[in-house]
Scaffold this motif. Structure first.
Motif: not given
Length: 531
Positions: A301-310, A400-413
């Motif tokens: 998995s290729h997001s480093d956010r969890a460790q970088e921000y943790g 991190s296996p957590i997917n990055g949210q680019v556009i989600r429904y709350a944003d649309v609303l």
């Protein structure tokens, strides 16, 4: 997949010939890929399409730098003493035209465009006659149009006028294009997304299409593009389509799950950057963004956010205290101070702040009290969103296996609510959309939005709270025209900061030296060495 990545690397000009025996140039290998013939099947074109998606995980984009760039510039995050070098320049607004991450962002966005242009070019050259292949070719072209539009959406918002590569042939014919107008880029985005929405499916088979762009994703980005251009009626009409059949988007029952290891299955997803299930997006190892060679060869998995921000790991950023305070505001129905429940899902902190006060709730070690220190001049508010300290005490690797949210429904609303408010409608429609987003988190419902000025204040606070740490804040402040006043006031009020670093020039990012040194037509068109 590795072979297709290598092929596209070569197509991008990533090789050189130092010297050779001319006779060897006349030899050919039947096992080599050839641009003219390889992408002439559904499998070959699919590989090229997947390689285009893979660019989203290249340096400057979602594997590492994208969240750093825009959380720091939008002051959703502030640097800790661990954040040094080029990244610290982003936090201080002290960057110039040679800033590394901004250069990587520019390069990866144009690489994404180039790969999308390859897919479209080869699909048109293939011209299949079998109906099943024709349907696949149309789908792959539509996906490429969406990805190309996403790249140009970032480019036009961040740099304004920029080179506009409309096709693969245009790159071959003129590799030194002048900067296109902002209007021309927006027009190209609108046309691409309109065609993509017409040809993309509403859904895919989960086994083969997880993470791919859908008709809903194209419409969401098109509506967002209209909104950013202040085309309120068109934004409203486009985004409204996502609230009815054939679409089945809904707010996820749990706000917390949107940023967890299970977020790929929520009905709120419109488009994500995949880090977990579709591992063909990234080949290599968890250290590849740092140039490391550890455990080469395996997929990771290729997001480093969890460790970088943790805060239990590399701890490069805090949550600013001014952001924490935004979660506490007045309930107009009671006149009392109110702390939004989303605070507890966004950051760890003190009980008074509304932040989560314990972590490791599902760890074998059991619950651990968060070590909040009120005497710390930084406030010591740290990220819970996109972390998984509820399950693991510390990570041990930058993946991190957590997917990055680019556009989600709350944003649309919320974008829909904004489109109504900007047209002078502060009544039932925008109230319904804002309250729906709030109700999911357990926040009180507004009974009225008031006049347009008050409704705008509510909408803007709602976007700040709901989308905190999702790289939305910077773009919102820039498009609303309030970045300088807001960020400077926030920084001036922040304990341990007190600076006002945002200058007028920062409304646009600097054209990177990497482009100016390459393209003389762009270099000649830059005022004051910046943009």
């Amino acid at each position: 997949m590795k072979k297709i990545f290598f092929l596209l690397f070569l197509l991008a000009g990533g090789f050189g010939i130092v010297s050779c025996d001319k006779s060897k140039l006349e030899l050919s290998s039947l096992s080599n890929y050839d641009y003219a013939t390889y992408f002439n099947s559904a499998d070959g074109l699919n590989q090229a399409t997947i390689a285009t998606y893979a660019t989203l995980l290249h340096n400057g984009l979602w594997s590492r730098e994208y969240y750093f760039i825009f959380d720091l510039l939008g002051y959703d995050a502030k640097k800790s003493t661990n954040l040094q070098g080029d990244m610290a320049q982003l936090a201080d607004y002290s960057f110039g035209t040679s800033q590394t991450q901004i250069g990587q962002l520019w390069n990866s966005l144009y690489r994404l465009i180039f790969r999308a242009n390859v897919v479209i070019d080869r699909a048109n050259a293939w011209n299949p006659t079998v109906p099943a292949d024709q349907a696949k070719a149309k789908q792959y072209v539509a996906e490429a149009r969406f990805l190309r539009s996403y790249a140009y959406f970032n480019i036009v918002n961040l740099w304004g006028r920029a080179p506009l590569y409309t096709s693969y042939d245009s790159t071959v014919v003129n590799n030194y294009p002048s900067r296109a107008s902002v209007a021309a880029i927006w027009s190209f985005i609108e046309n691409d997304l309109t065609q993509a929405a017409a040809d993309l499916p509403v859904t895919y088979d989960a086994a083969t299409g997880l993470g791919r762009a859908t008709k809903g994703a194209a419409l969401a980005l098109l509506g967002k593009s209209y909104l950013y251009q202040k085309k309120w009626a068109q934004a409203q009409a486009t985004l409204t389509q996502l609230t009815a059949a054939p679409f089945t988007y809904a707010l996820a029952p749990s706000y917390d799950d949107l940023f967890s290891m299970t977020n790929q299955s929520t009905p709120e997803n419109i488009f994500q950057v995949m880090n977990a299930a579709w591992t063909d997006w990234g080949i290599g190892n968890q250290y590849y963004v740092f140039g490391g060679q550890e455990t080469w060869g395996g997929k990771a998995s290729h997001s480093d956010r969890a460790q970088e921000y943790g805060f239990k790991d590399w701890f490069n950023v805090y949550v600013p205290t001014t952001v924490v305070k935004a979660f506490t505001y007045t309930n107009p129905g009671t006149g009392a101070s109110y702390t939004d429940p989303r605070a507890a899902f966004t950051f760890y902190g003190s009980k008074a702040s509304g932040g989560d006060t314990v972590y490791c709730e599902r760890c074998k070690e059991g619950k651990i009290s968060f070590p909040f220190n009120a005497a710390d001049p930084q406030g010591y508010y740290v990220w819970r969103k996109y972390e998984y300290y509820e399950d693991i005490a510390s990570y041990g690797g930058p993946q991190s296996p957590i997917n990055g949210q680019v556009i989600r429904y709350a944003d649309v609303l919320l974008m829909l609510a904004e489109a109504y408010i900007q047209q002078g409608n502060t009544g039932a429609e925008p109230l319904k959309y804002i309250n729906a987003v709030r109700a999911r988190a357990g926040a009180f419902a507004y009974t009225t939005l008031g006049d347009q000025a008050n409704a705008t204040t509510i909408l803007r606070r709602e976007r700040q709270i709901e989308l905190c740490g999702e790289q939305s804040r910077y773009f919102d402040l820039i498009r609303w025209g309030i970045a300088k006043e807001t960020l400077n006031a926030q920084r001036a009020a922040e304990p341990g900061d007190g600076k006002q670093p945002f200058q007028d020039k920062h409304v646009l990012l600097p054209i990177p030296d990497v482009e100016k040194n390459y393209n003389p037509n762009v270099a000649r068109d830059i005022a004051n060495t910046w943009n």
